[in-house]
Design a protein around this motif. Structure first.
Motif, short mmCIF file in Angstrom:
data_model
loop_
_atom_site.label_atom_id
_atom_site.label_comp_id
_atom_site.label_asym_id
_atom_site.label_seq_id
_atom_site.Cartn_x
_atom_site.Cartn_y
_atom_site.Cartn_z
N LEU A 187 0.75 -1.11 -0.09
CA LEU A 187 -0.14 -0.16 0.13
C LEU A 187 0.89 1.12 -0.03
CD1 LEU A 187 -2.90 -1.03 2.63
CD2 LEU A 187 -2.89 -0.89 0.22
N ALA A 188 1.97 1.29 0.65
CA ALA A 188 2.77 2.29 0.67
C ALA A 188 3.33 2.63 -0.69
CB ALA A 188 4.01 2.15 1.75
N GLU A 189 3.82 1.27 -1.38
CA GLU A 189 4.44 1.64 -2.49
C GLU A 189 3.45 2.45 -3.62
OE1 GLU A 189 5.68 0.54 -6.76
OE2 GLU A 189 4.06 -0.32 -5.84
N ILE A 190 2.02 1.82 -3.74
CA ILE A 190 1.11 2.19 -4.38
C ILE A 190 0.96 3.83 -4.12
CG2 ILE A 190 -1.33 2.00 -4.96
CD1 ILE A 190 -1.00 -0.95 -4.47
N ALA A 191 0.87 4.22 -2.89
CA ALA A 191 0.57 5.48 -2.53
C ALA A 191 1.78 6.52 -2.92
CB ALA A 191 0.50 5.71 -0.95
N GLU A 201 3.68 7.34 4.01
CA GLU A 201 4.62 7.55 5.29
C GLU A 201 3.77 7.06 6.37
OE1 GLU A 201 7.74 7.65 7.70
OE2 GLU A 201 7.53 8.08 5.39
N LYS A 202 2.29 7.05 6.09
CA LYS A 202 1.42 6.58 7.36
C LYS A 202 1.64 4.80 7.16
CE LYS A 202 -3.60 5.94 8.20
NZ LYS A 202 -3.58 4.61 7.80
N HIS A 203 1.61 4.22 6.16
CA HIS A 203 1.70 2.84 6.05
C HIS A 203 2.95 2.48 6.75
CE1 HIS A 203 -2.03 2.56 4.06
NE2 HIS A 203 -1.83 3.21 3.16
#
Length: 238
Positions: A187-191, A201-203
Motif C-alpha cells: 500500500l505504501a508503494e502504491i501511495a 509514510e502512514k503505512h
C-alpha cells in the motif's frame, strides 16, 4: 508469407507526435500532413503509424493502442526512462505523456503518448499470469499474490489497493505479522506511485508499529525497497 499487422494510432499534432517519438529513439520514416496526416516512426524493427484524430474527440483520449513484444523489457524501460528524464528533467509518471514504473520481476509496462495512445511493452517470453477467483483468496498471502498481478501485470494500482485493504480487513487479525507488513508495504508503494507521500509514510509507520523480528523484516524488505526505489525513480534529475 505471414500476415503483418500495422497499428494506426491517432495524432492531433504531427509535430508533437514526432518530437515525442524521436525522444524515445524512434526514427521518422514518413511524414505527411496534407491533404491528411500520415506519419510513420520505427525503432528496433517495429513501425508505428499515425493518422488524424477523429473530429470532436477530446485529446488526449486514452486507449490501449497496441502491444509491443520485446526481448528485454527491463532494458527497454530503462532506456525510455533515461530518454524521458533527459528530455523532461524527470520521468513523466502522470497525465499524458507518461511511463509506468517497472519493478524487478515485472514482464510488462505501459507508455502513454501525448494523445493518449497506450503502448503495452511485454517481455516476449512472459510467463503465463496466474488466474484467481474470489474462492482462491483464502488468506492474506493469497490476496497479496492476486494484488501483485493486478499491480504488476494489469497496471491497476487502484484495484490492487482495494484488494489489499479488503484482505487486511478480512484476514489481518489472523495473518502472520510478516504478511501484514507486506500488505502495508504494498500500500505504501502504491501511495508513492499515486503521488501521496503522506499516505505512504502512514503505512510505513504502521509497519514500524508491528514490532517485526529480523526474519519478518527480511520477508518484507523487497516490498519496502520497491517503494524507496520508486521514489528515487520519480524524483531523480537527469
Amino acid at each position: 508469407m505471414d500476415d503483418t499487422t500495422v497499428p494506426v494510432l491517432w495524432s492531433a499534432s504531427p509535430a508533437t507526435t514526432l518530437d515525442f517519438y524521436r525522444t524515445l529513439g524512434y526514427t521518422v520514416t514518413h511524414e505527411q500532413t496534407r491533404p491528411y496526416t500520415y506519419l510513420v516512426v520505427e525503432r528496433d524493427g517495429t513501425a508505428l503509424h499515425f493518422s488524424d484524430s477523429p473530429k470532436g474527440l477530446p485529446v488526449p483520449f486514452e486507449s490501449v493502442a497496441c502491444l509491443v513484444m520485446v526481448d528485454d523489457v527491463a532494458a527497454r524501460h530503462a532506456d525510455f526512462t533515461a530518454r524521458l528524464r533527459a528530455a523532461f528533467g524527470k520521468v513523466p509518471a502522470k497525465g499524458c505523456p507518461r511511463l509506468t514504473r517497472f519493478r524487478p520481476g515485472q514482464s510488462r509496462f505501459s507508455l502513454v503518448d501525448p494523445d493518449g495512445n497506450t503502448m503495452l511493452f511485454i517481455q516476449r517470453d512472459e510467463p503465463e499470469k496466474p488466474r484467481y477467483t474470489a474462492r482462491d483468496l483464502v488468506d492474506l498471502a493469497s490476496t497479496l499474490e492476486f494484488a501483485r498481478v493486478l499491480r504488476d501485470f494489469k497496471n491497476d494500482d487502484r484495484a490492487a489497493a482495494r484488494l489489499v485493504q479488503s484482505g487486511l480487513r478480512r484476514h489481518g487479525a489472523t495473518a502472520p505479522v510478516a504478511d501484514r507488513a507486506r500488505a502495508l508495504a504494498m500500500l505504501a508503494e502504491i501511495a508513492v506511485a499515486a503521488g501521496d507521500p503522506e499516505l505512504a509514510e502512514k503505512h510505513r509507520a504502521e509497519i514500524s508499529a508491528l514490532g517485526l523480528s529480523d526474519a519478518d523484516r527480511a520477508a518484507v524488505a523487497a516490498e519496502l525497497r520497491a517503494g524507496a526505489d520508486l521514489e528515487r525513480w520519480l524524483t531523480e534529475n537527469s
